[in-house]
Scaffold this motif. Structure first.
Motif, mmCIF file in Angstrom:
data_model
loop_
_atom_site.group_PDB
_atom_site.id
_atom_site.type_symbol
_atom_site.label_atom_id
_atom_site.label_comp_id
_atom_site.label_asym_id
_atom_site.label_seq_id
_atom_site.Cartn_x
_atom_site.Cartn_y
_atom_site.Cartn_z
ATOM 1 N N THR A 81 21.071 8.981 0.528
ATOM 2 C CA THR A 81 19.808 8.469 0.013
ATOM 3 C C THR A 81 18.898 9.632 -0.333
ATOM 4 O O THR A 81 18.670 10.522 0.484
ATOM 5 C CB THR A 81 19.132 7.572 1.062
ATOM 6 N N ALA A 82 18.399 9.599 -1.530
ATOM 7 C CA ALA A 82 17.511 10.676 -1.970
ATOM 8 C C ALA A 82 16.189 10.581 -1.225
ATOM 9 O O ALA A 82 15.656 9.492 -1.031
ATOM 10 C CB ALA A 82 17.264 10.557 -3.476
ATOM 11 N N PRO A 83 15.652 11.689 -0.711
ATOM 12 C CA PRO A 83 14.375 11.640 0.015
ATOM 13 C C PRO A 83 13.241 11.205 -0.903
ATOM 14 O O PRO A 83 13.190 11.552 -2.077
ATOM 15 C CB PRO A 83 14.188 13.098 0.477
ATOM 16 N N LYS A 84 12.362 10.390 -0.291
ATOM 17 C CA LYS A 84 11.213 9.905 -1.062
ATOM 18 C C LYS A 84 10.194 11.025 -1.232
ATOM 19 O O LYS A 84 9.865 11.729 -0.287
ATOM 20 C CB LYS A 84 10.570 8.711 -0.355
ATOM 21 N N THR A 85 9.733 11.165 -2.409
ATOM 22 C CA THR A 85 8.723 12.185 -2.701
ATOM 23 C C THR A 85 7.430 11.498 -3.088
ATOM 24 O O THR A 85 7.421 10.542 -3.862
ATOM 25 C CB THR A 85 9.185 13.107 -3.844
ATOM 26 N N SER A 86 6.339 11.966 -2.496
ATOM 27 C CA SER A 86 5.034 11.394 -2.826
ATOM 28 C C SER A 86 4.603 11.901 -4.196
ATOM 29 O O SER A 86 4.914 13.024 -4.593
ATOM 30 C CB SER A 86 4.004 11.814 -1.784
ATOM 31 N N PRO A 87 3.911 11.061 -4.928
ATOM 32 C CA PRO A 87 3.474 11.483 -6.260
ATOM 33 C C PRO A 87 2.529 12.681 -6.174
ATOM 34 O O PRO A 87 1.730 12.817 -5.244
ATOM 35 C CB PRO A 87 2.751 10.240 -6.799
#
Length: 224
Positions: A81-87
């Motif tokens: 799962t690709a890590p979530k990046t904050s905008p």
């Protein structure tokens, strides 16, 4: 020998022979019947036994794993799962309202000073912009309030009895402090703006500066 006795003995022999023959016939009939019945039921039992053999499932995990490898099957590989990046935050533009986290509010003065009778306590307030660009802030007496208290008693505030709008917007360059000095005339203030406010009594007082959620350190001083 008496002729009657001979006839009697001959009759017994005759009946015994007939009985022996009858018994032999019955035995032969019974044997034939048993052979027929056993011959018809034997193949059915054999066929039934061959049709439904008893199989004991193999629950050995090692053998199950070897059987899986032999069949060429493997467990599915989990998809990473690709890590979530904050905008990314929008870059700030010069002249926007200062964010509170970019401001540092402080006050000098008080600090256990003792003021003789008639002497006016003085304070120096500084506001510094630590943000990346120039921003604006309201430093008027309501927005940047200097308050003096004694215990739970609210003695004086710059937000009391302000004439006009009371707003004073300043441009704060990065790292350049805005400075304001204040002398307190030792009079009390109130929200009803009395014409002749009472003088503060001798005692211990605390001065602080408030600006939104920002608070300066407390300055404790004493009046004689």
């Amino acid at each position: 020998m008496d002729p009657d006795t001979m006839r009697a003995d001959g009759g017994d022999v005759y009946w015994r022979r007939r009985m022996s023959v009858l018994v032999a016939v019955l035995v032969v009939v019974a044997v034939v019947a048993w052979a027929c019945s056993s011959g018809s039921s034997g193949p059915e039992r054999t066929s039934s036994a061959q049709a439904s053999p008893s199989v004991t499932p193999n629950t050995d995990p090692l053998l199950a794993g070897l059987r899986t490898l032999a069949m060429g099957t493997t467990s599915p590989t989990p998809t990473p799962t690709a890590p979530k990046t904050s905008p990314a935050a929008r870059p700030k533009r010069p002249g926007e309202v200062c964010a509170e986290e970019d401001l540092v509010l402080s006050m000098q003065g008080g600090q256990e000073q003792i003021y003789a009778a008639g002497a006016k306590p003085s304070f120096l307030v500084t506001l510094v912009n630590t943000g990346p660009v120039m921003c604006t802030a309201d430093v008027g007496p309501r927005a940047m309030e200097i308050r003096i208290t004694s215990g739970a008693d609210r003695i004086w505030s710059t937000a009391d009895c302000v004439s006009g709008p009371g707003a004073e917007v300043q441009q704060l360059q990065r790292g350049v402090p805005y400075v304001r000095s204040l002398d307190w005339d030792r009079r009390r203030s109130s929200t009803d703006c009395r014409s002749t406010p009472a003088m503060a009594l001798p005692g211990t007082y605390v001065a602080t500066v408030r600006m939104g959620k920002l608070r300066s350190t407390k300055g404790v001083f004493h009046l004689r």
